[in-house]
Each structure stands twice: as C-alpha cells, then as structure tokens.
Scaffold this motif. Structure first.
Motif, mmCIF file in Angstrom:
data_model
loop_
_atom_site.group_PDB
_atom_site.id
_atom_site.type_symbol
_atom_site.label_atom_id
_atom_site.label_comp_id
_atom_site.label_asym_id
_atom_site.label_seq_id
_atom_site.Cartn_x
_atom_site.Cartn_y
_atom_site.Cartn_z
ATOM 1 N N PRO A 106 -10.579 11.528 3.299
ATOM 2 C CA PRO A 106 -10.543 10.310 2.495
ATOM 3 C C PRO A 106 -9.423 9.376 2.948
ATOM 4 O O PRO A 106 -8.544 9.784 3.713
ATOM 5 C CB PRO A 106 -10.261 10.825 1.086
ATOM 6 N N ASN A 107 -9.456 8.140 2.464
ATOM 7 C CA ASN A 107 -8.435 7.156 2.805
ATOM 8 C C ASN A 107 -7.930 6.508 1.514
ATOM 9 O O ASN A 107 -8.721 6.236 0.614
ATOM 10 C CB ASN A 107 -9.022 6.089 3.737
ATOM 11 N N VAL A 108 -6.615 6.279 1.447
ATOM 12 C CA VAL A 108 -6.052 5.679 0.227
ATOM 13 C C VAL A 108 -6.569 4.260 -0.008
ATOM 14 O O VAL A 108 -6.423 3.718 -1.094
ATOM 15 C CB VAL A 108 -4.500 5.637 0.235
ATOM 16 N N ARG A 109 -7.170 3.675 1.024
ATOM 17 C CA ARG A 109 -7.743 2.334 0.827
ATOM 18 C C ARG A 109 -9.041 2.404 0.026
ATOM 19 O O ARG A 109 -9.499 1.396 -0.506
ATOM 20 C CB ARG A 109 -7.969 1.655 2.180
ATOM 21 N N ASP A 110 -9.658 3.598 -0.036
ATOM 22 C CA ASP A 110 -10.918 3.738 -0.777
ATOM 23 C C ASP A 110 -10.794 4.605 -2.020
ATOM 24 O O ASP A 110 -11.622 4.522 -2.923
ATOM 25 C CB ASP A 110 -11.991 4.410 0.106
ATOM 26 N N GLY A 130 -4.501 22.472 1.340
ATOM 27 C CA GLY A 130 -4.575 21.736 0.076
ATOM 28 C C GLY A 130 -3.921 22.479 -1.069
ATOM 29 O O GLY A 130 -4.417 22.450 -2.196
ATOM 30 N N ALA A 131 -2.807 23.173 -0.798
ATOM 31 C CA ALA A 131 -2.151 23.948 -1.855
ATOM 32 C C ALA A 131 -0.746 23.440 -2.169
ATOM 33 O O ALA A 131 -0.317 23.484 -3.315
ATOM 34 C CB ALA A 131 -2.072 25.419 -1.456
ATOM 35 N N VAL A 132 -0.039 22.964 -1.162
ATOM 36 C CA VAL A 132 1.374 22.641 -1.350
ATOM 37 C C VAL A 132 1.704 21.200 -0.984
ATOM 38 O O VAL A 132 2.510 20.555 -1.632
ATOM 39 C CB VAL A 132 2.254 23.594 -0.504
ATOM 40 N N SER A 133 1.050 20.714 0.077
ATOM 41 C CA SER A 133 1.450 19.391 0.530
ATOM 42 C C SER A 133 0.284 18.601 1.101
ATOM 43 O O SER A 133 -0.789 19.147 1.356
ATOM 44 C CB SER A 133 2.568 19.504 1.566
ATOM 45 N N LEU A 134 0.509 17.322 1.249
ATOM 46 C CA LEU A 134 -0.496 16.457 1.856
ATOM 47 C C LEU A 134 0.174 15.474 2.807
ATOM 48 O O LEU A 134 1.381 15.253 2.740
ATOM 49 C CB LEU A 134 -1.319 15.739 0.791
ATOM 50 N N THR A 135 -0.630 14.949 3.703
ATOM 51 C CA THR A 135 -0.156 14.000 4.705
ATOM 52 C C THR A 135 -0.908 12.690 4.524
ATOM 53 O O THR A 135 -2.116 12.710 4.294
ATOM 54 C CB THR A 135 -0.477 14.546 6.123
ATOM 55 N N VAL A 136 -0.195 11.579 4.599
ATOM 56 C CA VAL A 136 -0.878 10.291 4.682
ATOM 57 C C VAL A 136 -0.548 9.705 6.052
ATOM 58 O O VAL A 136 0.623 9.520 6.407
ATOM 59 C CB VAL A 136 -0.476 9.334 3.544
ATOM 60 N N ALA A 137 -1.592 9.461 6.844
ATOM 61 C CA ALA A 137 -1.444 8.929 8.195
ATOM 62 C C ALA A 137 -1.175 7.422 8.119
ATOM 63 O O ALA A 137 -1.386 6.802 7.070
ATOM 64 C CB ALA A 137 -2.703 9.235 8.993
ATOM 65 N N PRO A 138 -0.727 6.824 9.224
ATOM 66 C CA PRO A 138 -0.345 5.404 9.198
ATOM 67 C C PRO A 138 -1.437 4.469 8.664
ATOM 68 O O PRO A 138 -1.139 3.452 8.045
ATOM 69 C CB PRO A 138 -0.045 5.094 10.671
ATOM 70 N N ASP A 139 -2.699 4.825 8.883
ATOM 71 C CA ASP A 139 -3.782 3.948 8.428
ATOM 72 C C ASP A 139 -4.307 4.340 7.047
ATOM 73 O O ASP A 139 -5.339 3.839 6.622
ATOM 74 C CB ASP A 139 -4.936 3.980 9.441
ATOM 75 N N GLY A 140 -3.604 5.268 6.373
ATOM 76 C CA GLY A 140 -3.988 5.610 5.010
ATOM 77 C C GLY A 140 -4.896 6.825 4.894
ATOM 78 O O GLY A 140 -5.267 7.220 3.787
ATOM 79 N N GLU A 178 0.826 -1.211 0.000
ATOM 80 C CA GLU A 178 0.000 0.000 0.000
ATOM 81 C C GLU A 178 0.862 1.264 0.000
ATOM 82 O O GLU A 178 0.572 2.224 -0.720
ATOM 83 C CB GLU A 178 -0.960 -0.022 1.201
ATOM 84 N N TRP A 179 1.937 1.273 0.784
ATOM 85 C CA TRP A 179 2.823 2.445 0.763
ATOM 86 C C TRP A 179 3.501 2.601 -0.593
ATOM 87 O O TRP A 179 3.701 3.713 -1.088
ATOM 88 C CB TRP A 179 3.870 2.384 1.879
#
Ligand code: SF4
Ligand code: SF4
Lengths: 94, 368
Positions: free
Chosen positions: B269-273, B242-252, B42-43
């Motif tokens: 939202p979650n990267v799993r969906d 939502g202009a320069v960067s984004l964060t993905v938390a440990p659970d996506g 997933e990562w």
C-alpha cells in the motif's frame, strides 16, 4: 560486570535521566516507556514514578522521602536506591 | 483474524538521494526519484498517523536524510506525535548550524555510518570523499550532548581492519558501535561476489569483538549483527512480519521492511492512497507472512519458528524465487546448498581462499 563501568554512586548524588533516554507515557498501550536510541523499555510498577523524580535537582534522600509519603508502607528506603543504582549501571540514569 | 499487535517503530526513508555510493547499500536497485518523494505535509501526516498507531520510535533514514531541506520540520512532526527520533546519516551535510536546528526541533540521537578506519579506504568504499565530514559530524554530535551510534557495515574489504574500526568509533566518542555484517539485499546482493568475506576473516573478527567487549566491560555497546550466510541460522525477520515495525519509502510505499520492496507481487500500500492503520491492519502485503499460517515444512513444525519466524522472506525470494520457502540461510532448509556453495567457495569466483583483491564494485547510483 567486569572492567570499567560506572563506579559506586557519588555521595550527594542527584539522579538525572541520561540525555539518551526519554521517559514517556504511551497512550495507545497505556504503558510507561523509556525510549532509547535503539530500543524501548516498558516500565513496570512504580518505575516511571521514581524515574519521573530524577530531575538532577532532587538528591536521593529527597526522592525517597517523596515516595515514602506517596506510598506509605512500601519498602521505599531499600528498593528505590537499589533500583536507581541498577538504572545507573545501565547508563539510563546518571 | 486476531488483531495484529501495534507497531513500535517506523523506518522513515525520507529520500533515496545520497552523496555516497556504498556498494552494500540495502536500498532497492530501483531508487525512488526525488520528484516522487513525499512532501513535507505528507511526512507530517505520516508521523501523526504513526503516533496514533502506537509508533514510539523512528529512524529518519534514506539515502541521506540531510538532503531533505525540511528535515527539521519532519523531526518536529515526529516529536509532536510522541515519537523519539534518531537520525541515520553519512555525516555529509551535517554542520553546526544544521545540527542546532535539528536539536531544537527535538532530534534525540544520531547514528553515523563509517566505512573503514582508514580515511582513504573509507572514501574508496563510499565512492565519495566523506571521511573528513564524518569525523566532523561525530565531534558536533558529541558537543551537542546527543547519543552517538557508529554503524559499520562489514564485508571482505574492511573485516580485517576491525580492530582499528572499533578504536576509531571509541575515539569519536560513540556510545554504541554497531558492527553489521552485510545482509545481501539490494545493492549488496548485486555486489555479493566482492563483498562476501571468508570464514577465516569472520572468525578473526569474532575474536576481536570478544577482546574489545572484555576490555570495555559494557562501557560502550558493541553490537555484532551476525553473518547469516555463515552461521547456518536464519535471522528473525524484523521480529516477525508486520509485528514490530514498518517502513515508509520515499514515495510513500508502506512496507514491512525496506528489503520487501524487492518482492515482485507484494503490491504494498501507499500512504497517498491509504492510512497507515489500514496498511498495517488490512493490506494484503502486511498480512501475507504474518503469524505462522503461511509456513511450510520444515518451518511449520520446527520448534524455532516462534523465535526466527522462518527467517527472512526477502532472502528466500532472492535465493529461491519463492518468498514463502524456508530462508536458505537456515541449515535445515532444503535450499541451504545455495548458501553453502557460496560460503565454501565452490560457487563463487576466486574460491574461498584469501580475500580477492578489493574493489570492482558496482557502486550504488540512480538508474543502476
Ligand atoms: S526450519 Fe524454519 S523455523 Fe526452523 S530454524 Fe529453520 S528457518 Fe527457523
Ligand atoms: S523477510 Fe527479511 S528483508 Fe524481508 S521483511 Fe523480513 S527481515 Fe526484512
């Protein structure tokens, strides 16, 4: 700049990108970038072409000669050493 | 809707697991359990999508990212996606073999945390014996020729030792020393009473930084992250929501910034969906505070709104219960009194005089 910093460029200098920076082409934005530990610099004009020649092998004269043959008529002999010196002061080239 | 600019940077919170228990940790109080973390595959997919979206830089962070046994594979995934990697670590768990593997995988630079110049104090603040590991890690990074940043979160307990802290960073060979005044989210907000410095401490610290800057002349980068509670100016929200960067938390979970996990109705939202691109372009969470439409007075007509974006949404929520209000750190905010009360001492136990005896922390831990 005051205080200690890099002194004048050494004789016979063979410029090389500092290990901290990475020169890359950004396909999404169609731009050349220098990526550093905490920032991204968007390169303009022929900066990326000059930096691309800084491999630690070529000396300043060789870099100037190569660029002169690629860009005939451009003020390469004055501009390129000045540009590389600025890059050196920033710590991006050494 | 005009298309949002493409993001440059990704903060990858690989895990919330950490051997340290820093009371100023910006992680949410509700830490993600290790069982819910994204897998290696997933990562890898997150990195691929991030590269396609325009991301060129990632902080591999946590928690302690070295707890991920697959860290080198994640570095490789980022590198193949054209993304520059910086490891953000406590130093605990970094030995020579590990660093060699990571460098071979394409790791470009390391940012190491330090809690205090004095080993015992550093260990006390971290809630874990870690100073010796940090010193070792710094030497290894130097020996490997990677750029080294030292990050020190500043608060009442270490501001008076700033001189020695900077000296330590230089002794360890840092290219860059980030002196980050505590931002009060997550665990830091819970510990605010014991972490909040006095104005005198900050004035002295500013002088110290200026002295060092004069002396160093730019040879080492000294970065001062302003104490927004005291300066009366709102800090720009991440260069814009939502202009320069984004964060993905440990659970996506995909967030505009790590602190945004604290906003109760954001529904991120979650990267799993969803794809990262969908999250960035179309999710409600990323569009909620994008641009200026959402702003109210005094921000809506303020000349500084394009520079500071009305300040921090998460701080507005934490201090007023409404994330769309002007950040109370701003002196123009109708809620600025909340901050004033804290910084002048009327609103905090012990008053604004001498620093209270240190300690008494609620240390960061799961289930906190
Ligand atoms: S009123 Fe809003 S836009 Fe103006 S300085 Fe304060 S936070 Fe920034
Ligand atoms: S509002 Fe503050 S904490 Fe939230 S995204 Fe912006 S800078 Fe980060």
């Amino acid at each position: 700049m005051t205080g200690p910093g890099p002194g004048p460029a050494p004789a016979g200098w063979r410029p090389a990108l500092s290990p901290a920076v990475s020169l890359r082409h950004d396909r999404v934005r169609d731009a050349d970038l220098l990526v550093l530990p905490e920032r991204v610099v968007v390169l303009r004009g022929s900066a990326a072409k000059i930096l691309g020649l800084c491999d630690g092998d070529r000396d300043l004269d060789t870099i100037v000669a190569e660029l002169r043959s690629r860009f005939p008529g451009a003020p390469v002999a004055e501009d390129v050493p000045a540009f590389l010196d600025r890059m050196r002061t920033q710590g991006w080239v050494r | 809707m005009t298309a949002a600019p493409r993001p440059w940077a990704l903060l990858a919170e690989l895990t919330h697991g950490c051997p340290l228990h820093c009371p100023y940790c910006s992680n949410p109080l509700e830490l993600v359990r290790r069982a819910r973390e994204l897998s290696t595959a997933e990562w890898t997919e997150v990195m691929r999508q991030a590269g396609e979206l325009g991301v060129v830089h990632t902080h591999l962070s946590g928690g302690e990212p070295l707890l991920r046994g697959d860290l080198a594979e994640i570095v490789t995934a980022a590198e193949s996606a054209g993304i520059y990697t910086q490891l953000v670590t406590s130093g605990v768990g970094l030995d020579g073999a590990r660093l060699t593997t990571l460098t071979a995988a394409g790791l470009r630079s390391v940012q190491l945390s330090l809690q205090h110049a004095d080993p015992a104090a550093s260990d006390r603040i971290a809630g874990h014996r870690s100073y010796a590991a940090k010193e070792r890690a710094a030497a290894l990074v130097r020996a490997a020729g990677l750029p080294l940043g030292i990050n020190v979160v500043l608060h009442r307990d270490n501001l008076d030792a700033l001189d020695a802290v900077i000296q330590r960073g230089l002794d360890w060979g840092a290219d860059r020393i980030e002196l980050a005044n505590t931002q009060f989210y997550g665990w830091a907000l819970r510990n605010r009473d014991v972490l909040l410095p006095t104005r005198d401490q900050l004035d002295r610290a500013r002088d110290t930084v200026q002295r060092w800057r004069d002396r160093l002349g730019g040879a080492t980068d000294l970065v001062w992250v302003v104490p927004d509670y005291f300066d009366g100016v709102a800090k720009p929200c991440m260069g814009g929501w939502g202009a320069v960067s984004l964060t993905v938390a440990p659970d996506g979970t995909v967030l505009p910034c790590p602190a945004a996990a604290s906003l109760p109705d954001l529904d991120p939202p979650n990267v799993r969906d969803h794809s990262l691109e969908w999250a960035w372009d179309h999710s409600g969470a990323f569009n909620r505070y994008r641009g200026e439409e959402w702003m109210r007075e005094p921000c809506r007509t303020c000349s500084r709104r394009a520079a500071d974006f009305g300040g921090c949404r998460c701080q507005a929520y934490a201090l007023t219960g409404d994330a769309a209000r002007t950040d109370p750190a701003c002196a123009l905010s109708p809620d600025h009194g909340v901050i004033r009360a804290l910084t002048t001492g009327t609103g905090r136990p012990g008053g604004a005089g001498d620093p209270a005896p240190t300690g008494g922390y609620a240390y960061r831990k799961p289930g906190g």
